[in-house]
Scaffold this motif. Structure first.
Motif, PDB file in Angstrom:
ATOM      1  N   PHE A   5       0.843  -1.201   0.000  1.00  0.00           N
ATOM      2  CA  PHE A   5       0.000   0.000   0.000  1.00  0.00           C
ATOM      3  C   PHE A   5       0.882   1.256   0.000  1.00  0.00           C
ATOM      4  O   PHE A   5       0.682   2.176  -0.798  1.00  0.00           O
ATOM      5  CB  PHE A   5      -0.888  -0.067   1.246  1.00  0.00           C
ATOM      6  N   VAL A   6       1.897   1.270   0.879  1.00  0.00           N
ATOM      7  CA  VAL A   6       2.809   2.410   0.925  1.00  0.00           C
ATOM      8  C   VAL A   6       3.553   2.564  -0.394  1.00  0.00           C
ATOM      9  O   VAL A   6       3.686   3.660  -0.947  1.00  0.00           O
ATOM     10  CB  VAL A   6       3.814   2.243   2.077  1.00  0.00           C
TER      11      VAL A   6
ATOM     12  N   MET B  93       1.536   4.134  -3.103  1.00  0.00           N
ATOM     13  CA  MET B  93       1.489   5.592  -2.964  1.00  0.00           C
ATOM     14  C   MET B  93       2.791   6.220  -3.453  1.00  0.00           C
ATOM     15  O   MET B  93       2.807   7.280  -4.068  1.00  0.00           O
ATOM     16  CB  MET B  93       1.239   5.983  -1.506  1.00  0.00           C
ATOM     17  N   LEU B  94       3.894   5.546  -3.161  1.00  0.00           N
ATOM     18  CA  LEU B  94       5.204   6.066  -3.554  1.00  0.00           C
ATOM     19  C   LEU B  94       5.323   6.112  -5.075  1.00  0.00           C
ATOM     20  O   LEU B  94       5.707   7.141  -5.654  1.00  0.00           O
ATOM     21  CB  LEU B  94       6.262   5.141  -2.951  1.00  0.00           C
TER      22      LEU B  94
ATOM     23  N   SER C 139       3.184   8.752  -6.570  1.00  0.00           N
ATOM     24  CA  SER C 139       3.744  10.098  -6.438  1.00  0.00           C
ATOM     25  C   SER C 139       4.742  10.371  -7.543  1.00  0.00           C
ATOM     26  O   SER C 139       4.728  11.452  -8.141  1.00  0.00           O
ATOM     27  CB  SER C 139       4.456  10.254  -5.104  1.00  0.00           C
ATOM     28  N   PHE C 140       5.624   9.402  -7.814  1.00  0.00           N
ATOM     29  CA  PHE C 140       6.599   9.605  -8.887  1.00  0.00           C
ATOM     30  C   PHE C 140       5.877   9.799 -10.216  1.00  0.00           C
ATOM     31  O   PHE C 140       6.225  10.666 -11.012  1.00  0.00           O
ATOM     32  CB  PHE C 140       7.545   8.408  -8.986  1.00  0.00           C
TER      33      PHE C 140
ATOM     34  N   LEU D  33      -2.437   4.215   9.657  1.00  0.00           N
ATOM     35  CA  LEU D  33      -2.916   4.052   8.281  1.00  0.00           C
ATOM     36  C   LEU D  33      -2.801   5.358   7.511  1.00  0.00           C
ATOM     37  O   LEU D  33      -2.341   5.375   6.364  1.00  0.00           O
ATOM     38  CB  LEU D  33      -4.378   3.620   8.303  1.00  0.00           C
TER      39      LEU D  33
ATOM     40  N   MET E 177       0.741   5.979   6.651  1.00  0.00           N
ATOM     41  CA  MET E 177       1.262   5.139   5.579  1.00  0.00           C
ATOM     42  C   MET E 177       0.686   5.538   4.231  1.00  0.00           C
ATOM     43  O   MET E 177       1.347   5.408   3.205  1.00  0.00           O
ATOM     44  CB  MET E 177       0.961   3.679   5.884  1.00  0.00           C
ATOM     45  N   ALA E 178      -0.555   6.043   4.235  1.00  0.00           N
ATOM     46  CA  ALA E 178      -1.139   6.461   2.966  1.00  0.00           C
ATOM     47  C   ALA E 178      -0.550   7.776   2.485  1.00  0.00           C
ATOM     48  O   ALA E 178      -0.502   8.044   1.300  1.00  0.00           O
ATOM     49  CB  ALA E 178      -2.654   6.594   3.117  1.00  0.00           C
TER      50      ALA E 178
ATOM     51  N   GLY F 137       4.134   8.270   1.331  1.00  0.00           N
ATOM     52  CA  GLY F 137       4.750   7.958   0.045  1.00  0.00           C
ATOM     53  C   GLY F 137       5.122   9.195  -0.755  1.00  0.00           C
ATOM     54  O   GLY F 137       6.278   9.339  -1.193  1.00  0.00           O
ATOM     55  N   PRO F 138       4.179  10.124  -0.958  1.00  0.00           N
ATOM     56  CA  PRO F 138       4.520  11.332  -1.709  1.00  0.00           C
ATOM     57  C   PRO F 138       5.686  12.103  -1.106  1.00  0.00           C
ATOM     58  O   PRO F 138       6.535  12.608  -1.854  1.00  0.00           O
ATOM     59  CB  PRO F 138       3.227  12.147  -1.634  1.00  0.00           C
TER      60      PRO F 138
ATOM     61  N   ILE G 254       8.178  10.886   0.733  1.00  0.00           N
ATOM     62  CA  ILE G 254       9.424  10.153   0.502  1.00  0.00           C
ATOM     63  C   ILE G 254       9.860  10.351  -0.949  1.00  0.00           C
ATOM     64  O   ILE G 254      11.032  10.617  -1.239  1.00  0.00           O
ATOM     65  CB  ILE G 254       9.255   8.657   0.834  1.00  0.00           C
ATOM     66  N   ALA G 255       8.871  10.276  -1.879  1.00  0.00           N
ATOM     67  CA  ALA G 255       9.193  10.502  -3.291  1.00  0.00           C
ATOM     68  C   ALA G 255       9.785  11.895  -3.468  1.00  0.00           C
ATOM     69  O   ALA G 255      10.828  12.067  -4.126  1.00  0.00           O
ATOM     70  CB  ALA G 255       7.935  10.339  -4.138  1.00  0.00           C
TER      71      ALA G 255
ATOM     72  N   ILE H  33      13.316  12.076  -2.088  1.00  0.00           N
ATOM     73  CA  ILE H  33      14.318  11.442  -2.948  1.00  0.00           C
ATOM     74  C   ILE H  33      14.711  12.405  -4.069  1.00  0.00           C
ATOM     75  O   ILE H  33      15.894  12.606  -4.359  1.00  0.00           O
ATOM     76  CB  ILE H  33      13.766  10.114  -3.512  1.00  0.00           C
ATOM     77  N   MET H  34      13.705  13.043  -4.669  1.00  0.00           N
ATOM     78  CA  MET H  34      14.016  13.984  -5.752  1.00  0.00           C
ATOM     79  C   MET H  34      14.816  15.173  -5.227  1.00  0.00           C
ATOM     80  O   MET H  34      15.734  15.655  -5.890  1.00  0.00           O
ATOM     81  CB  MET H  34      12.713  14.453  -6.404  1.00  0.00           C
TER      82      MET H  34
ATOM     83  N   LEU I 107       5.969  21.520  -7.390  1.00  0.00           N
ATOM     84  CA  LEU I 107       5.814  20.084  -7.225  1.00  0.00           C
ATOM     85  C   LEU I 107       6.121  19.656  -5.797  1.00  0.00           C
ATOM     86  O   LEU I 107       5.392  18.880  -5.187  1.00  0.00           O
ATOM     87  CB  LEU I 107       6.768  19.398  -8.209  1.00  0.00           C
TER      88      LEU I 107
ATOM     89  N   LEU J 267       3.698  17.723  -3.059  1.00  0.00           N
ATOM     90  CA  LEU J 267       4.076  16.450  -2.437  1.00  0.00           C
ATOM     91  C   LEU J 267       4.201  16.616  -0.932  1.00  0.00           C
ATOM     92  O   LEU J 267       3.758  15.772  -0.154  1.00  0.00           O
ATOM     93  CB  LEU J 267       5.396  15.934  -3.027  1.00  0.00           C
TER      94      LEU J 267
ATOM     95  N   PHE K 245       0.684  17.163   0.637  1.00  0.00           N
ATOM     96  CA  PHE K 245      -0.149  15.963   0.552  1.00  0.00           C
ATOM     97  C   PHE K 245       0.143  15.068   1.750  1.00  0.00           C
ATOM     98  O   PHE K 245      -0.728  14.397   2.279  1.00  0.00           O
ATOM     99  CB  PHE K 245       0.121  15.190  -0.744  1.00  0.00           C
TER     100      PHE K 245
END
Lengths: 181, 559
Positions: A19-20, A23-24, A27-28, B212, B215-216, B219-220, B222-223, B226-227, B249, B253, B256
């Motif tokens: 699930f995580v 989402m990751l 996002s990319f 939850l 975790m939902a 992700g954005p 972390i993405a 990374i960038m 951007l 992210l 969000f």
């Protein structure tokens, strides 16, 4: 004590993890979309085109690997961890490795043609998204090899299968998005 | 001979307290690391508030505050208080300690992943402190880390501090992902026999839903991180508009993630407040299912409000309208939750113990924070209030009740279970009033300062003639003095805490006469928690049931 479970704990844990990851990747993809929709030329001028066909062929190898593991799992649920299941598992693992190495070879060629992380935003996103997937392939292959000895447990096999199917399943989306446009 | 024996004993001690897989020990590790980080963040606020009220002062215990140091302090105060105090204490510490005890099992489902979670968290703390010590000093680009300021070393002047800060945040997220996987799986698969979904205590629901949401939403971020790391390290241009990237951007992210994060840290203390309020008003929680569903709706809505942080960042005004509407809608389920809490209190036989005082204080102060948010959620007024101290006061009226008061609710209520002794009630009440009064005196002046137009993240207001008036300086000094008073009153808490550890009255199993399962275990619970695994027969809030000799009815008693 770990009673009343509908889904076994390893599988549930992997589902939460997937699930995580979803989402990751989303996002990319959305970041890629936003930048691409704002660009005038896409792909930008002077950047090499991506190898559509060879990578398409390589995609089939990866999909075959995922499908094989699934059939192996079906067989495993019927007959247990027998010789044929082992063979299928290994073939699937080797197909995954072939996919990974082939991608690495493609990258080496693309870098020689002048597509690098810093050559353009196009290159940045290509290596970011495809590279991020490659890291997942590598990690999943390690996990498949690492858990080989514990596969008799059904929960472990289903967890490994779920992870690999996620890594395989996300690839066609990335391929369609990054290569086909 | 004896030497080798003691060495062996030491090894056992290290194994027990540093490499334990026991959920209670891991909870304690998170708790004490979190408290330490909270004190670090508190020290930072003391230093920069002194600089704001008395510009150029030699701050006792720190010295002269340079501009770079001011920026680094403000940035890391925000980041530490949310990522290294609120989350580890409210979610990880109480989650680890309470989930297995309150759902009646012996440990988490994945104890070794749990230990790994704390080890990664500890590593993130080390990396964060390392970021202060590198050449150029700690990162000073605000906790939101907007590029291009955060992306380019020639702008932020912290070539090492910025990446290290970002890596520390990323590591912390990994730690909480591992923890979250554990929490969700444990709640789903390890509940005591007979415990149905609607028999789960509200605080457990809140911690799991918070995991939850985390975790939902993570992700954005972390993405994005990374960038941003690629932009910092190898000079890609994800956020560089000149080379085809998009600085907005990052904001999308980040927010969000950032807005659901508010609810990630809100829900656990809300659940604690529910446990405390039902116990000390001796009443059933009013509308258990309504409460839970309101939280679901809040959680879902929290994913579609993020752009209200960007009203003045250049987004399309039509989009701003949409986000203003969703932002105002999210106050409906939150209001619903507040009414349910009030309905629970109504007609109860309330006893004002210390945890109860903190729980009531939490609800009241949070309502002030929520109501002032309406002005910021409406895109029109936000154009004026954006980036002023009004915003600062608003979110501190939500985050201080969440992180600080919420932490005290949990500690005062579960201290007997954690350490087997009672805390001193009189000192607790002194601490409550010594916290809540200065807290209001800090942030009410900041609302007024914001309305006068005082902008955030400015090092010295003497450079701005309109803001350099005696009236405004009085308000700044009032806020700073109140900060110092509030921090000074925390010594009462620490004195009480340490003294009660050794000299407090011995706690019985169920000192508050509560219903939930953790009170069935001995205080403190041994390894494995329960002598006999409990079975559950009813919901957690059966207080004052007619026809019974006692006014409480523990979940594990057949009749």
């Amino acid at each position: 004590m770990k009673n009343n479970s509908v889904i076994s704990s390893p599988v549930l844990g992997v589902i939460a993890f997937i699930f995580v990851e979803t989402m990751l990747f989303t996002s990319f993809i959305s970041a890629f979309w936003i930048v691409r929709s704002g660009a005038i030329n896409w792909p930008p001028m002077g950047q090499p085109r991506l190898p559509l066909l060879t990578t398409g062929f390589n995609s089939l190898i990866l999909l075959a690997s995922g499908f094989l593991l699934y059939t192996g799992y079906r067989l495993f649920s019927k007959r247990g961890f027998e010789e044929r299941v082992r063979k299928i598992y290994f073939t699937s693992l080797i197909l995954g490795i072939i996919f990974f190495l082939f991608q690495g070879y493609e990258w080496a060629r693309l870098i020689r043609f002048g597509l690098t992380m810093t050559s353009s935003i196009y290159g940045s996103f290509f290596y970011l998204i495809i590279g991020f997937h490659a890291v997942h392939v590598l990690a999943a292959l390690f996990i498949m090899a690492f858990f080989y000895k514990k596969l008799e447990k059904k929960g472990v096999f289903s967890a490994v299968l779920a992870l690999w199917l996620f890594v395989v399943g996300v690839w066609p989306i990335l391929y369609g998005l990054v290569y086909l446009k | 001979m004896s030497e080798s024996h003691s060495a062996h004993y030491n090894e056992g001690l290290i194994k027990k307290y540093l490499f334990s897989t026991d959920h209670k020990i891991i909870g304690m590790q998170y708790l004490f690391t979190g408290i330490f980080m909270g004190l670090t963040g508190a020290f930072m606020v003391y230093v920069f508030r002194m600089q704001l009220a008395f510009p150029g002062i030699h701050v006792p215990g720190f010295g002269l505050v340079s501009q770079a140091a001011y920026n680094a302090l403000v940035t890391n105060h925000g980041a530490i208080m949310i990522f290294w105090f609120a989350m580890p204490v409210l979610i990880a510490a109480f989650g680890n300690f309470l989930i297995p005890l309150m759902i009646g099992c012996d440990d988490m489902v994945f104890p070794r992943i749990n230990r790994l979670s704390y080890q990664i968290f500890f590593l993130s703390v080390i990396v964060l402190f390392a970021s202060f010590l590198v050449p150029g000093g700690g990162f000073g680009g605000a906790w939101t880390a907007y590029p291009p300021l955060s992306a380019k070393a020639e702008y932020n002047l912290t070539p090492m501090g910025a990446p290290l800060w970002l890596i520390a945040v990323a590591l912390e997220f990994v730690a909480f992902l591992l923890g979250g996987i554990n929490f969700i799986t444990t709640l789903m698969n390890a509940r005591a026999k007979g415990m149905k979904m609607y028999d789960v205590p509200m605080v457990i629901w809140m911690i799991v839903i918070a995991s939850l949401l985390f975790m939902a939403s993570v992700g954005p971020l972390i993405a994005g991180a990374i960038m941003l790391l690629f932009d910092q390290f190898i000079g890609t241009s994800f956020y560089d508009a000149a080379k085809g990237g998009d600085p907005m951007l990052w904001q999308h992210l980040f927010w969000f993630f950032g807005h659901p994060e508010v609810y990630v840290v809100l829900l656990p203390p809300l659940g604690m407040a529910v446990e405390v309020i039902t116990t000390f008003s001796r009443k059933k929680l009013f509308g258990y299912k309504t409460f839970l569903h309101s939280v679901y709706i809040t959680g879902i809505l929290s994913f579609v409000v993020w752009a209200h942080h960007q009203f003045v960042a250049g987004i399309d005004p039509r989009m701003a309208n949409l986000f203003a509407i969703t932002t105002l809608i999210i106050s409906v389920p939150i209001a619903e939750i507040c009414f349910l809490v009030m309905a629970t209190l109504y007609g109860g036989s309330i006893s004002f113990t210390t945890p109860m005082l903190f729980a009531l204080g939490f609800i009241i102060e949070f309502i002030i924070g929520g109501v002032t948010g309406i002005f910021l959620g409406a895109s029109g007024t936000d154009i004026f209030f954006h980036d002023t101290y009004f915003v600062v006061a608003h979110f501190h009226y939500t985050f201080v009740p969440i992180a600080v008061i919420g932490f005290f609710i949990g500690i005062y209520y579960w201290f007997p279970k954690m350490f087997g002794r009672m805390m001193d009630e009189r000192l607790g009440k002194i601490h409550f009033w010594g916290t809540i009064i200065p807290f209001n005196l800090i942030f009410i002046p900041l609302f007024f300062l914001g309305m006068y137009g005082e902008h955030r993240r400015i090092y010295n207001y003497q450079h701005f003639p309109e803001l350099n008036t005696p009236g405004l300086y009085f308000l700044r000094e009032l806020a700073t003095v109140s900060t110092v008073v509030m921090l000074a009153f925390q010594t009462v808490f620490f004195y009480n805490f340490v003294r009660s550890l050794w000299k407090g009255k011995k706690a019985e199993r169920n000192p508050w006469k509560a219903n939930t399962l953790e009170w069935v275990a001995p205080s403190p619970p041994p390894h494995g928690n329960f002598e006999k695994m409990p079975e559950v027969y009813r919901g957690p809030y059966e207080y004052g049931v007619p026809g019974r000799s006692t006014d409480f009815w523990p979940q594990n008693e057949p009749n």
